[in-house]
Motif scaffolding. Structure first.
Motif, mmCIF file in Angstrom:
data_model
loop_
_atom_site.group_PDB
_atom_site.id
_atom_site.type_symbol
_atom_site.label_atom_id
_atom_site.label_comp_id
_atom_site.label_asym_id
_atom_site.label_seq_id
_atom_site.Cartn_x
_atom_site.Cartn_y
_atom_site.Cartn_z
ATOM 1 N N TYR A 254 61.603 130.578 87.433
ATOM 2 C CA TYR A 254 61.572 132.000 87.116
ATOM 3 C C TYR A 254 61.516 132.853 88.372
ATOM 4 C CZ TYR A 254 60.654 130.589 82.349
ATOM 5 O OH TYR A 254 60.770 130.026 81.113
ATOM 6 N N LEU B 108 65.972 137.530 78.718
ATOM 7 C CA LEU B 108 64.880 136.790 79.347
ATOM 8 C C LEU B 108 65.029 135.298 79.072
ATOM 9 C CD1 LEU B 108 62.096 139.233 78.241
ATOM 10 C CD2 LEU B 108 62.746 138.796 80.611
ATOM 11 N N TYR C 262 62.194 136.163 83.756
ATOM 12 C CA TYR C 262 63.589 136.230 84.188
ATOM 13 C C TYR C 262 63.957 134.919 84.883
ATOM 14 C CZ TYR C 262 63.715 141.117 82.954
ATOM 15 O OH TYR C 262 63.687 142.294 82.246
ATOM 16 N N LYS D 45 59.340 138.419 88.949
ATOM 17 C CA LYS D 45 59.639 139.746 88.417
ATOM 18 C C LYS D 45 58.871 139.923 87.116
ATOM 19 C CE LYS D 45 63.435 142.624 86.772
ATOM 20 N NZ LYS D 45 64.860 142.736 86.478
ATOM 21 N N VAL E 77 57.846 141.086 83.479
ATOM 22 C CA VAL E 77 58.516 141.379 82.209
ATOM 23 C C VAL E 77 58.039 142.757 81.756
ATOM 24 C CG1 VAL E 77 58.756 140.710 79.783
ATOM 25 C CG2 VAL E 77 58.743 138.955 81.580
#
Length: 172
Positions: free
Chosen positions: A16, A112, A145, A19, A21
């Motif tokens: 991931y 996502l 992400y 960043k 969510v």
């Protein structure tokens, strides 16, 4: 995107981006879980939503969510779940699987990535998150992400059995 394309797009993300969510996206994901059908509408799901570093550190003691910035510990409450009267089968695990499916598919539709984790130490998770005895952690959904190449939606042609290997018409 139509449903079948959405289902084929979803895959288990194991890396991931760092960043956050967005709250609006997380709320939409949680709402998708809330509207999931459950046996006799008992809604036995309890979702422990973890977004803060402290909680993610506690989670790492008993589970690997591959660096996802959000985790949802999906639990079932056995005190409220529906039991089939013929054999007293508790359908809570089925219910929370439906809830979990709603979560991961909504996250996918929002761009996502997710990971559905069942490989965790339930004792550590229970202790770290003060889960009461009547509630059981069933799985953990990591959300964030993706920082990897997405799996091809075409992978199902080879990775899944053909329909004729899994469908039985009328009776065995």
């Amino acid at each position: 995107m139509d449903f079948l394309q959405l289902a084929k797009t979803r895959y288990s993300v194991r890396k991931y981006k760092d960043k956050k969510v967005e709250d609006e996206k997380l709320q939409k994901i949680l709402e998708a879980g809330r509207v999931a059908p459950t046996g006799a509408n008992t809604q036995p799901q309890k979702l422990i939503v973890i977004t803060k570093e402290e909680g993610l550190k506690k989670l790492k003691k008993g589970a690997n969510i591959y660096g996802a910035p959000v985790a949802v510990i999906v639990c079932e409450d056995h005190d409220v779940s529906w039991k089939r009267p013929y054999d007293n089968k508790d359908v809570a695990e089925t219910d929370v699987a439906i809830v979990s499916t709603h979560l991961v598919l909504q996250a996918t539709e929002l761009g996502l990535g997710t990971i559905w984790v069942c490989y965790f130490d339930p004792k550590i998770i229970r202790e770290e998150f003060n889960i009461p005895n009547n509630v059981e952690a069933v799985n953990i959904i990591g959300i964030g992400y993706a920082d990897e190449e997405p799996a091809s939606p075409e992978r199902h042609k080879a990775a899944r059995k053909p329909l004729e290997k899994t469908i039985i018409k009328e009776s065995f």
